[in-house]
Design a protein around this motif. Structure first.
Motif, PDB file in Angstrom:
ATOM      1  N   ARG A 269     -15.254  -2.645  -3.979  1.00 41.29           N
ATOM      2  CA  ARG A 269     -14.984  -3.825  -3.269  1.00 41.29           C
ATOM      3  C   ARG A 269     -14.299  -4.994  -4.012  1.00 41.29           C
ATOM      4  O   ARG A 269     -14.402  -6.359  -3.526  1.00 41.29           O
ATOM      5  N   LEU A 270     -13.699  -4.790  -5.198  1.00 38.58           N
ATOM      6  CA  LEU A 270     -13.086  -5.717  -5.942  1.00 38.58           C
ATOM      7  C   LEU A 270     -11.683  -6.023  -5.849  1.00 38.58           C
ATOM      8  O   LEU A 270     -11.052  -6.827  -6.246  1.00 38.58           O
ATOM      9  N   ASP A 271     -11.181  -4.801  -5.397  1.00 38.51           N
ATOM     10  CA  ASP A 271      -9.775  -4.674  -4.941  1.00 38.51           C
ATOM     11  C   ASP A 271      -9.510  -4.805  -3.426  1.00 38.51           C
ATOM     12  O   ASP A 271      -9.711  -4.095  -2.684  1.00 38.51           O
ATOM     13  N   LEU A 272      -9.239  -6.120  -2.956  1.00 36.50           N
ATOM     14  CA  LEU A 272      -8.985  -6.503  -1.686  1.00 36.50           C
ATOM     15  C   LEU A 272      -7.512  -6.547  -1.087  1.00 36.50           C
ATOM     16  O   LEU A 272      -7.322  -7.106  -0.148  1.00 36.50           O
ATOM     17  N   THR A 273      -6.753  -6.060  -2.008  1.00 37.42           N
ATOM     18  CA  THR A 273      -5.051  -6.166  -1.773  1.00 37.42           C
ATOM     19  C   THR A 273      -4.852  -4.810  -0.687  1.00 37.42           C
ATOM     20  O   THR A 273      -3.426  -4.519  -0.608  1.00 37.42           O
ATOM     21  N   TYR A 274      -5.604  -3.991  -0.206  1.00 37.81           N
ATOM     22  CA  TYR A 274      -5.225  -2.785   0.232  1.00 37.81           C
ATOM     23  C   TYR A 274      -6.282  -2.714   1.653  1.00 37.81           C
ATOM     24  O   TYR A 274      -7.499  -3.166   1.402  1.00 37.81           O
ATOM     25  N   LEU A 275      -5.884  -2.070   2.786  1.00 39.13           N
ATOM     26  CA  LEU A 275      -6.941  -1.528   3.611  1.00 39.13           C
ATOM     27  C   LEU A 275      -6.478  -0.080   3.906  1.00 39.13           C
ATOM     28  O   LEU A 275      -5.500   0.433   3.833  1.00 39.13           O
ATOM     29  N   ILE A 276      -7.738   0.539   4.412  1.00 41.04           N
ATOM     30  CA  ILE A 276      -7.696   1.921   4.889  1.00 41.04           C
ATOM     31  C   ILE A 276      -7.606   1.762   6.346  1.00 41.04           C
ATOM     32  O   ILE A 276      -8.481   1.318   6.974  1.00 41.04           O
ATOM     33  N   ASP A 277      -6.482   2.630   6.881  1.00 44.53           N
ATOM     34  CA  ASP A 277      -6.267   2.338   8.384  1.00 44.53           C
ATOM     35  C   ASP A 277      -7.108   3.465   8.922  1.00 44.53           C
ATOM     36  O   ASP A 277      -7.851   4.473   8.162  1.00 44.53           O
ATOM     37  N   ASP A 278      -7.106   3.709  10.179  1.00 43.85           N
ATOM     38  CA  ASP A 278      -7.972   4.589  11.199  1.00 43.85           C
ATOM     39  C   ASP A 278      -7.649   6.244  10.813  1.00 43.85           C
ATOM     40  O   ASP A 278      -8.483   7.196  11.048  1.00 43.85           O
ATOM     41  N   ALA A 279      -6.359   6.481  10.266  1.00 45.96           N
ATOM     42  CA  ALA A 279      -5.928   7.687   9.926  1.00 45.96           C
ATOM     43  C   ALA A 279      -6.563   7.978   8.235  1.00 45.96           C
ATOM     44  O   ALA A 279      -6.120   9.044   7.766  1.00 45.96           O
ATOM     45  N   GLY A 280      -6.989   7.101   7.735  1.00 46.55           N
ATOM     46  CA  GLY A 280      -7.575   7.224   6.295  1.00 46.55           C
ATOM     47  C   GLY A 280      -6.700   6.962   5.335  1.00 46.55           C
ATOM     48  O   GLY A 280      -6.627   7.328   4.289  1.00 46.55           O
ATOM     49  N   GLN A 281      -5.466   6.326   5.757  1.00 43.39           N
ATOM     50  CA  GLN A 281      -4.422   6.002   4.860  1.00 43.39           C
ATOM     51  C   GLN A 281      -4.712   4.756   4.097  1.00 43.39           C
ATOM     52  O   GLN A 281      -4.891   3.672   4.858  1.00 43.39           O
ATOM     53  N   ARG A 282      -4.225   4.607   2.767  1.00 40.57           N
ATOM     54  CA  ARG A 282      -4.333   3.139   2.185  1.00 40.57           C
ATOM     55  C   ARG A 282      -3.102   2.400   2.353  1.00 40.57           C
ATOM     56  O   ARG A 282      -1.973   3.041   2.058  1.00 40.57           O
ATOM     57  N   VAL A 283      -3.005   1.203   2.874  1.00 41.82           N
ATOM     58  CA  VAL A 283      -2.114   0.378   3.122  1.00 41.82           C
ATOM     59  C   VAL A 283      -1.956  -0.847   2.631  1.00 41.82           C
ATOM     60  O   VAL A 283      -3.123  -1.492   2.520  1.00 41.82           O
ATOM     61  N   ALA A 284      -0.945  -1.223   1.822  1.00 42.48           N
ATOM     62  CA  ALA A 284      -1.077  -2.550   1.059  1.00 42.48           C
ATOM     63  C   ALA A 284      -1.299  -3.758   1.861  1.00 42.48           C
ATOM     64  O   ALA A 284      -0.549  -3.631   2.859  1.00 42.48           O
ATOM     65  N   TRP A 291      -3.914  -8.435   6.561  1.00 43.59           N
ATOM     66  CA  TRP A 291      -5.193  -8.914   6.189  1.00 43.59           C
ATOM     67  C   TRP A 291      -6.278  -9.172   7.506  1.00 43.59           C
ATOM     68  O   TRP A 291      -7.335  -8.724   7.273  1.00 43.59           O
ATOM     69  N   ASP A 292      -5.736  -9.602   8.558  1.00 43.68           N
ATOM     70  CA  ASP A 292      -6.542  -9.326   9.692  1.00 43.68           C
ATOM     71  C   ASP A 292      -7.243  -8.223  10.146  1.00 43.68           C
ATOM     72  O   ASP A 292      -8.330  -8.258  10.459  1.00 43.68           O
ATOM     73  N   GLN A 293      -6.412  -7.114   9.757  1.00 45.73           N
ATOM     74  CA  GLN A 293      -7.074  -5.940  10.179  1.00 45.73           C
ATOM     75  C   GLN A 293      -8.352  -5.535   8.931  1.00 45.73           C
ATOM     76  O   GLN A 293      -9.273  -5.136   9.609  1.00 45.73           O
ATOM     77  N   ARG A 294      -8.036  -5.905   7.901  1.00 45.61           N
ATOM     78  CA  ARG A 294      -9.079  -5.781   6.810  1.00 45.61           C
ATOM     79  C   ARG A 294     -10.128  -6.588   7.302  1.00 45.61           C
ATOM     80  O   ARG A 294     -11.296  -6.239   7.178  1.00 45.61           O
ATOM     81  N   ARG A 295      -9.859  -7.893   7.632  1.00 44.76           N
ATOM     82  CA  ARG A 295     -10.887  -8.636   7.978  1.00 44.76           C
ATOM     83  C   ARG A 295     -11.925  -8.121   9.015  1.00 44.76           C
ATOM     84  O   ARG A 295     -13.210  -8.315   9.009  1.00 44.76           O
ATOM     85  N   MET A 554     -14.923 -14.161  -7.267  1.00 46.54           N
ATOM     86  CA  MET A 554     -13.856 -15.170  -7.090  1.00 46.54           C
ATOM     87  C   MET A 554     -12.453 -14.630  -7.510  1.00 46.54           C
ATOM     88  O   MET A 554     -11.270 -14.977  -6.835  1.00 46.54           O
ATOM     89  N   ALA A 555     -12.307 -13.824  -8.533  1.00 45.88           N
ATOM     90  CA  ALA A 555     -11.030 -13.058  -8.988  1.00 45.88           C
ATOM     91  C   ALA A 555     -10.604 -12.220  -7.947  1.00 45.88           C
ATOM     92  O   ALA A 555      -9.524 -12.136  -7.675  1.00 45.88           O
ATOM     93  N   ALA A 556     -11.606 -11.452  -7.162  1.00 49.00           N
ATOM     94  CA  ALA A 556     -11.051 -10.726  -6.062  1.00 49.00           C
ATOM     95  C   ALA A 556     -10.805 -11.356  -4.784  1.00 49.00           C
ATOM     96  O   ALA A 556      -9.572 -10.841  -4.223  1.00 49.00           O
ATOM     97  N   ALA A 557     -11.037 -12.535  -4.622  1.00 45.96           N
ATOM     98  CA  ALA A 557     -10.629 -13.238  -3.518  1.00 45.96           C
ATOM     99  C   ALA A 557      -9.393 -13.971  -3.600  1.00 45.96           C
ATOM    100  O   ALA A 557      -8.518 -14.374  -2.592  1.00 45.96           O
ATOM    101  N   ALA A 558      -9.205 -14.320  -4.717  1.00 48.34           N
ATOM    102  CA  ALA A 558      -7.908 -15.196  -4.987  1.00 48.34           C
ATOM    103  C   ALA A 558      -6.444 -14.628  -4.572  1.00 48.34           C
ATOM    104  O   ALA A 558      -5.888 -15.375  -3.978  1.00 48.34           O
ATOM    105  N   PRO A 559      -5.968 -13.412  -4.746  1.00 45.87           N
ATOM    106  CA  PRO A 559      -4.988 -12.624  -4.148  1.00 45.87           C
ATOM    107  C   PRO A 559      -4.865 -12.849  -2.588  1.00 45.87           C
ATOM    108  O   PRO A 559      -3.705 -13.398  -2.317  1.00 45.87           O
ATOM    109  N   ILE A 560      -5.761 -12.752  -1.829  1.00 45.98           N
ATOM    110  CA  ILE A 560      -5.688 -12.983  -0.327  1.00 45.98           C
ATOM    111  C   ILE A 560      -5.592 -14.557  -0.057  1.00 45.98           C
ATOM    112  O   ILE A 560      -4.830 -14.965   0.692  1.00 45.98           O
TER     113      ILE A 560
END
Length: 604
Positions: A269-284, A291-295, A554-560
């Motif tokens: 959970r240190l890379d917050l720049t992607y999400l996994i959608d319901d199909a299991g695909q990694r999406v940047a 980000w709303d979806q990841r949140r 803090m480093a993980a949060a900075a990009p978002i």
């Protein structure tokens, strides 16, 4: 109870078409409710499910909601939430429902009775996604009465006789049925439908990994505040449920363990720049909408551990009472008491009001919720009546011109509380909800600008403030001192300290005190507060919360924060201190609060 929320993306082209064709305000409301067709994944049950209406198996606790219900025909009354979860095994489809309802009505307990006149919920399902017009429906109430039907040729082809074998419905209520003289809370049902009922119509029997069904869920009926809500909103000016062109998609998965699934999807959970959608695909994550979806996933994961955040249709009246008042040279200190979630219990808190501001400014002051550490004096600590001066932040902020409120945490101060006897899954969620009611108190005060409220806390108060901000966006700035580190960095990875009744017991019972099994971590908590302000104080020699894990967070949060244009609202200081709140760090924290919500309302 899980009330996990997914807001469906609006399909603009469809909206414009409707606005062009139908020029009534009702049609516009329908268009606003309607969005892209929803989808959800059904995970396989890892153990037998007992149909008793309790939804207490680990599989139910780990399952996520299919998503928020829509209200395309809402006109008046109260929108009452419905949460639906799904599981399956080789023989059965399981459906768990939690339906908020202030006036529960149910009379039909038999098969094929007048269930539609009761508060009820139904599934309409096509077990072959390529033929959505060939569908079945099963409708039930909390008494276990149900109606079943089959429409092999779509809604226009009419209903044919179909009696499903082996259907079971068990229900529980929090309230009184068919008694409108009082207010109820909700009804819960647990339903099993054997898959064999659909066998000849299924593309794969039993379902396989990736098998898709088309379906919708509808809620309606009742006598008071009738509900017409749906998982997938139908494009009709009047209530209409038989609309297979609006069925969403259910995808079967062979995965069974929600804990392992969450962990495997997002690793450390240190890379917050992607999400996994319901199909299991990694999406940047490239835009705020991503980000709303990841949140939403983060909030759902937190609720897996803490329990569902309460969202009552009508909140318990606060009924604020002033117990005493002390007038000091530069501020007024009032002890107040108010209700949060029960009429027979009150929270006590200190309310501090500055006296040194100009009269014209006394009705537009910013306010700060001040949360104490784990200490027997509770609320006395932040206001300067107990503990060391470095923790008197409520008093110091009041002297800077802020209204401050310092409530007791459940079981501390004057707040006697039995965590084992309440309905909350965790003490953390109880405290979060209490804090949201404290924000209600602040917003009710004539001295407070309701749009300028922040939060500050040390240790227990430090993470308690973060958790509250996750669920309540009225907090525009949060200061956390000695409040967290990554779970893997906490006490060498031993999460026992997080698992007591005052905190999150499921960390022990469901996640084995293991950081690698936790479905959320603090990098996600901090980032999920964005773009609102977060200021972190992390002493270098804090023996509770390792500073390395804070720096990693803090480093993980900075990009978002940068993505959301809020890089100036994320800051941290690392004083050379132990588990304390040094003076220079407090001053930096106060200046951060000044910058975000402002000491004075300088607008003309």
């Amino acid at each position: 109870m899980m009330r996990l929320r997914t807001i469906l993306a609006m399909r603009i082209g469809t909206l414009l078409r409707v606005l062009c064709i139908i020029c009534s305000s009702q049609a516009a409301s329908i268009a606003a409710e309607r969005g892209a067709l929803p989808s959800s994944v059904i995970y396989r049950a890892s153990q037998p499910i007992v149909i008793d209406g309790r939804l207490d198996e680990a599989d139910w606790r780990n399952a996520t909601s299919i998503g928020e219900f829509q209200f395309p025909w809402f006109k008046e009354g109260a929108r009452e939430n419905s949460v639906v979860k799904l599981l399956w095994d080789a023989e059965n489809l399981y459906i768990g429902c939690v339906c908020d309802d202030r006036h529960i009505a149910a009379r039909a307990a038999e098969h094929d009775g007048a269930v539609a006149q009761d508060d009820c919920i139904e599934i309409m399902v096509s077990p072959d996604a390529s033929l959505p017009k060939r569908y079945f429906n099963v409708e039930w109430n909390v008494l276990g009465g149900y109606v079943d039907g089959h429409r092999p040729n779509g809604a226009e082809g009419g209903r044919v006789e179909w009696n499903a074998d082996g259907v079971q419905v068990k229900g529980q209520t929090e309230g009184t049925v068919n008694d409108d003289s009082d207010e109820d809370r909700c009804w819960v049902t647990e339903t099993v439908i054997p898959l064999a009922n659909f066998r000849e119509f299924m593309a794969e029997y039993p379902p396989e990994e990736g098998t898709e069904w088309r379906a919708n869920f509808n809620r309606h009926g009742g006598e008071v505040n009738q509900q017409y809500s749906q998982w997938s909103a139908v494009d009709s000016p009047t209530p209409a449920f038989h609309a297979p062109h609006r069925f969403g998609t259910l995808t079967f998965s062979e995965e069974t363990n929600a804990i392992d699934r969450s962990n495997s999807r997002y690793g450390d959970r240190l890379d917050l720049t992607y999400l996994i959608d319901d199909a299991g695909q990694r999406v940047a994550i490239k835009a705020p909408a991503d980000w709303d979806q990841r949140r939403k996933q983060i909030v759902a994961a937190v609720e897996e551990v803490m329990g569902t955040f309460p969202r009552p249709a009508i909140a318990q009246p606060l009924d604020v009472e002033v117990l005493e008042e002390i007038v000091e040279d530069d501020y007024i200190r009032r002890k107040i008491a108010y209700h949060t979630d029960r009429s027979d219990q009150r929270v006590t808190a200190w309310l501090l009001l500055p006296k040194t501001v100009a009269p014209a400014e006394r009705h537009s002051l910013p306010a700060v919720l001040c949360l104490h550490q784990t200490t027997t004096p509770g609320k006395d600590q932040p206001v300067g009546l107990a503990d060391r001066p470095s923790l008197h932040y409520a008093l110091e902020l009041t002297r800077r011109g802020y209204v401050t409120l310092a409530p007791d945490y459940p079981s501390l101060g004057e707040y006697g509380y039995d965590f084992e006897a309440d309905e909350y899954v965790s003490g953390s969620m109880k405290a979060i909800y209490d804090n949201t009611r404290a924000i209600d108190v602040l917003q009710s005060l004539p001295e407070v600008d309701p749009e300028r409220i922040g939060c500050i806390g040390h240790s227990l108060g430090g993470h308690n403030g973060l958790f509250t901000a996750l669920f309540d966006d009225r907090l525009k700035a949060v200061v956390t001192c000695c409040g967290f580190t990554r779970f893997a960095r906490y006490m060498g990875g031993d999460l026992t300290g997080w698992s007591g009744p005052r905190y999150m017991p499921r960390i022990a019972s469901e996640y084995g005190l293991c950081p690698q099994k936790m479905p959320f971590d603090f990098p996600e908590i901090i980032t999920a507060i964005a773009p609102r302000g977060v200021f972190v104080v992390a002493p270098l020699r804090d023996s509770n919360f390792d500073v390395v894990g804070v720096r990693e967070t803090m480093a993980a949060a900075a990009p978002i924060y940068a993505l959301l244009g809020a890089q100036d609202r994320l800051a941290a200081v690392y004083p050379d201190a132990e588990h304390d709140f040094p003076s220079e760090s407090r001053e930096a924290a106060y200046e951060f609060i000044d910058a975000v919500i402002g000491k004075r309302n300088t607008e003309p």
